[in-house]
Design a protein around this motif. Structure first.
Motif, short mmCIF file in Angstrom:
data_model
loop_
_atom_site.label_atom_id
_atom_site.label_comp_id
_atom_site.label_asym_id
_atom_site.label_seq_id
_atom_site.Cartn_x
_atom_site.Cartn_y
_atom_site.Cartn_z
N ARG A 74 27.54 56.11 45.79
CA ARG A 74 27.75 56.15 44.46
C ARG A 74 29.19 55.99 44.13
O ARG A 74 29.59 55.16 43.21
CB ARG A 74 27.20 57.58 44.01
N LYS A 75 30.25 56.49 44.94
CA LYS A 75 31.69 56.20 44.43
C LYS A 75 31.90 54.82 44.75
O LYS A 75 32.78 54.12 44.10
CB LYS A 75 32.55 57.11 45.23
N ALA A 76 31.40 54.23 45.96
CA ALA A 76 31.66 52.76 46.20
C ALA A 76 31.02 51.89 45.26
O ALA A 76 31.73 50.84 44.81
CB ALA A 76 31.04 52.32 47.58
N LEU A 77 29.86 52.07 44.60
CA LEU A 77 29.06 51.51 43.56
C LEU A 77 30.43 51.66 42.27
O LEU A 77 30.43 50.45 41.81
CB LEU A 77 27.81 52.03 43.30
N HIS A 78 30.76 52.53 42.00
CA HIS A 78 31.57 52.86 40.85
C HIS A 78 32.73 51.64 40.86
O HIS A 78 33.02 51.01 40.01
CB HIS A 78 32.03 54.17 40.48
N VAL A 79 33.35 51.89 42.27
CA VAL A 79 34.56 50.84 42.19
C VAL A 79 34.06 49.20 42.16
O VAL A 79 34.74 48.44 41.43
CB VAL A 79 35.22 51.15 43.56
N ARG A 80 33.09 48.97 42.85
CA ARG A 80 32.65 47.63 43.06
C ARG A 80 32.27 47.07 41.62
O ARG A 80 32.38 45.83 41.18
CB ARG A 80 31.37 47.43 43.91
N TYR A 81 31.20 47.69 41.07
CA TYR A 81 30.76 47.38 39.83
C TYR A 81 31.78 47.38 38.60
O TYR A 81 31.94 46.38 37.94
CB TYR A 81 29.70 48.56 39.17
N GLY A 82 32.65 48.35 38.56
CA GLY A 82 33.92 48.33 37.75
C GLY A 82 34.70 46.83 37.91
O GLY A 82 35.11 46.17 36.79
N GLN A 83 34.92 46.54 39.09
CA GLN A 83 35.88 45.36 39.31
C GLN A 83 35.08 44.07 38.87
O GLN A 83 35.56 43.26 38.29
CB GLN A 83 36.23 45.46 40.70
N LYS A 84 33.61 44.18 39.20
CA LYS A 84 32.89 42.98 39.14
C LYS A 84 32.80 42.65 37.55
O LYS A 84 32.63 41.54 37.23
CB LYS A 84 31.66 43.16 39.72
N ARG A 85 32.60 43.68 36.91
CA ARG A 85 32.25 43.55 35.24
C ARG A 85 33.72 42.89 34.85
O ARG A 85 33.49 42.16 33.88
CB ARG A 85 32.33 44.87 34.56
N ILE A 86 34.71 43.40 35.17
CA ILE A 86 36.10 42.77 34.92
C ILE A 86 36.18 41.39 35.20
O ILE A 86 36.39 40.45 34.14
CB ILE A 86 37.28 43.75 35.23
N LEU A 87 35.89 41.08 36.45
CA LEU A 87 35.96 39.76 36.77
C LEU A 87 34.82 38.81 36.08
O LEU A 87 35.26 37.71 35.64
CB LEU A 87 35.52 39.59 38.25
N GLU A 88 33.74 39.21 35.68
CA GLU A 88 32.67 38.48 35.02
C GLU A 88 33.25 38.12 33.69
O GLU A 88 33.00 37.24 33.15
CB GLU A 88 31.54 39.34 34.97
N LYS A 89 33.81 39.22 33.14
CA LYS A 89 34.60 39.03 31.62
C LYS A 89 35.41 37.77 31.61
O LYS A 89 35.56 36.88 30.89
CB LYS A 89 35.33 40.27 31.07
N VAL A 90 36.51 37.98 32.78
CA VAL A 90 37.61 36.93 33.01
C VAL A 90 36.65 35.41 33.11
O VAL A 90 37.22 34.71 32.69
CB VAL A 90 38.22 37.31 34.15
N MET A 91 35.76 35.45 33.92
CA MET A 91 35.05 34.12 34.17
C MET A 91 34.33 33.51 32.90
O MET A 91 34.36 32.42 32.43
CB MET A 91 34.02 34.44 35.29
N GLU A 92 33.75 34.59 32.05
CA GLU A 92 33.21 34.26 30.70
C GLU A 92 34.06 33.48 29.64
O GLU A 92 33.98 32.70 29.09
CB GLU A 92 32.50 35.20 30.25
N LEU A 93 35.26 34.21 29.78
CA LEU A 93 36.37 33.69 28.84
C LEU A 93 37.24 32.52 29.07
O LEU A 93 37.83 31.83 28.48
CB LEU A 93 37.47 34.90 28.55
N THR A 94 37.10 32.00 30.43
CA THR A 94 37.81 30.93 30.96
C THR A 94 37.07 29.63 31.53
O THR A 94 37.26 28.93 32.15
CB THR A 94 38.59 31.42 32.13
N LYS A 95 35.56 30.27 31.19
CA LYS A 95 34.69 29.02 31.25
C LYS A 95 35.05 27.83 30.62
O LYS A 95 35.25 27.64 29.67
CB LYS A 95 33.08 29.40 31.00
N THR A 96 35.14 26.39 31.22
CA THR A 96 35.40 25.22 30.83
C THR A 96 34.29 24.32 30.76
O THR A 96 33.30 24.63 31.11
CB THR A 96 36.58 24.70 31.61
#
Length: 450
Positions: free
Chosen positions: A428-450
């Protein structure tokens, strides 16, 4: 004061009651509006409000004589006398030697405090996980690499500094009791529970570059408070005492929380052994390694004006200049290392002539306003970056995402509380770390899509 302390309600926990009596004996004054408990708190011990508490109220005060560090223990004079032989990269060896001694000495004046941690089983730092667990559950988060570095440093420090010292002083320490295993546990204990006294910022002209940082210290009672990013109490350092002060109204029955600073979930797990749900941690972050920006640049095409030119020889020369750069840190509102990212993007998108001029001048003075750059790399500004820059960030974020275990599976787990409950604590703790990081990266990818 003694009678007031004894009126505090405590759980049916002998070790906790012994600790509270010890607090009274050393002059620690605990407000009657709070109590320490194992029940109704987020983890292990914690502090609960027994009455409504107003902003500015003092929850407890502790004299500096009750703090545990190398200068307050039975072996203080010896550690001071031989301090030059105890120098190390971490700077923690004197404190850890003091803890090794006090933790294993039955007559230690710190026994009621240290007895709260009878075998350190509550410490669940990834350094105590198997390598298979770390590499499987935490792949892509940066934690496995950080832990391997920690373990290498701990083993080297124990072998090269600690072991020769305790062998030299067999009347105070011995190799059968004061083992590498116990030393490692105490390192985790210091990581999770110690405090660092704030240092005044020195002027550039007066700053002593060779000055060693102030070592950490153990602060009984303060380490009972659990952490959240939106905390309601703060530890203040005074000349003779330390005091925990309420930062805002706390209602009866609510938990009192301190903060360990602005900590992303990967830092909380690495250093303290716990995490917050990603939605609760306002300080969560995700790293994009500089090598992923370089890899993205090497896939560029001169036929697509949204991408860098991708001259292999030029990029290789650029990589020689950039490879020592740290990762680029993105938070929930944008890039936190915007100046560094701005500089690297400028380099990767240079022509050969521009890069040659950069090397001839041994760098450049960036004349752009820091506030403008900060805004440009915030979530509000990312979509307005140059096309080539957006493409590089997007591709680097995508490469980083591919380093994690299955993204879709983690999303399903986070959205299904029943499935989450079936996970082990570490999963569960590993899931919190992974998912939180992935959500941030997904947001970055959404905002930089060309």
């Amino acid at each position: 004061m003694a009678s007031e302390a004894k009126r505090h309600k405590v759980d049916d926990d002998t070790s906790l009651q012994d600790f509270l009596r010890w607090c009274d004996s050393v002059g620690l004054v605990l407000s009657t509006k709070v109590r320490v408990s194992k029940e109704g708190v987020v983890a292990d011990y914690g502090m609960l409000a027994q009455d409504d508490i107003e902003k500015g109220e003092v929850l407890f005060t502790i004299p500096r004589s009750a703090l545990l560090h190398q200068g307050t223990t039975h072996v203080a004079s010896l550690l001071e006398r031989e301090k030059f032989s105890l120098e190390s990269t971490s700077g923690w060896v004197p404190l850890l030697l003091a803890l090794l001694y006090e933790y294993t000495t039955a007559q230690s004046k710190w026994k009621p405090y240290l007895s709260l941690w009878t075998d350190f089983k509550m410490l669940d730092h990834p350094m105590f996980w198997s390598k298979e667990e770390r590499d499987g559950l935490l792949r892509g988060t940066g934690i496995p690499e950080a832990v391997e570095k920690d373990l290498d440093n701990i083993q080297r420090e124990y072998k090269d500094v600690v072991l020769p010292f305790i062998t030299k002083h067999p009347d105070m320490w011995n190799t059968r009791t004061h083992t590498l295993e116990l030393y490692t546990q105490l390192v985790a204990f210091v990581m999770a529970y110690s405090f660092q006294e704030p240092q005044e910022e020195a002027d550039d002209d007066d700053e002593d570059e060779g000055k060693a940082p102030i070592p950490p210290m153990m602060v009984p009672m303060a380490d009972m408070l659990n952490h959240v990013s939106k905390h309601n109490a703060n530890l203040e350092f005074m000349p003779d005492t330390l005091k925990m002060v309420c930062m805002g109204p706390i209602k009866k029955g609510e938990e009192v929380f301190n903060t360990y600073g602005q900590m992303a979930n990967w830092q909380l797990l690495h250093m303290y052994g716990f995490t917050q749900p990603p939605s609760d941690n306002t300080d969560d972050t995700a790293d994009i390694p500089v090598i992923n920006l370089y890899k993205a640049a090497t896939t560029g095409s001169s036929h697509d004006h949204s991408k860098p030119d991708g001259d292999p020889q030029l990029l290789e020369e650029m990589w020689e200049l950039l490879q020592d750069k740290g990762p680029f840190v993105f938070g929930k509102h944008g890039c936190l290392t915007d100046m560094e990212l701005h500089s690297v993007l400028k380099v990767l998108c240079m022509s050969r002539d521009e890069f040659a001029e950069l090397k001839d001048n041994d760098g450049w003075e960036d004349e752009e306003d820091e506030e403008i750059i900060s805004q440009a790399f915030s979530n509000d500004g990312l979509s307005g970056l140059k096309a080539k820059w957006k493409w590089l960030i997007h591709e680097a974020a995508l490469l980083t995402m591919r380093g994690y275990p299955d993204v879709d599976q983690d999303r399903v787990l986070m959205e299904d509380q029943v499935l989450q409950q079936r996970l082990s604590s570490r999963q569960r703790k590993a899931l919190h770390v992974r998912y939180g990081q992935k959500r941030i990266l997904e947001k970055v990818m959404e905002l930089t899509k060309t």
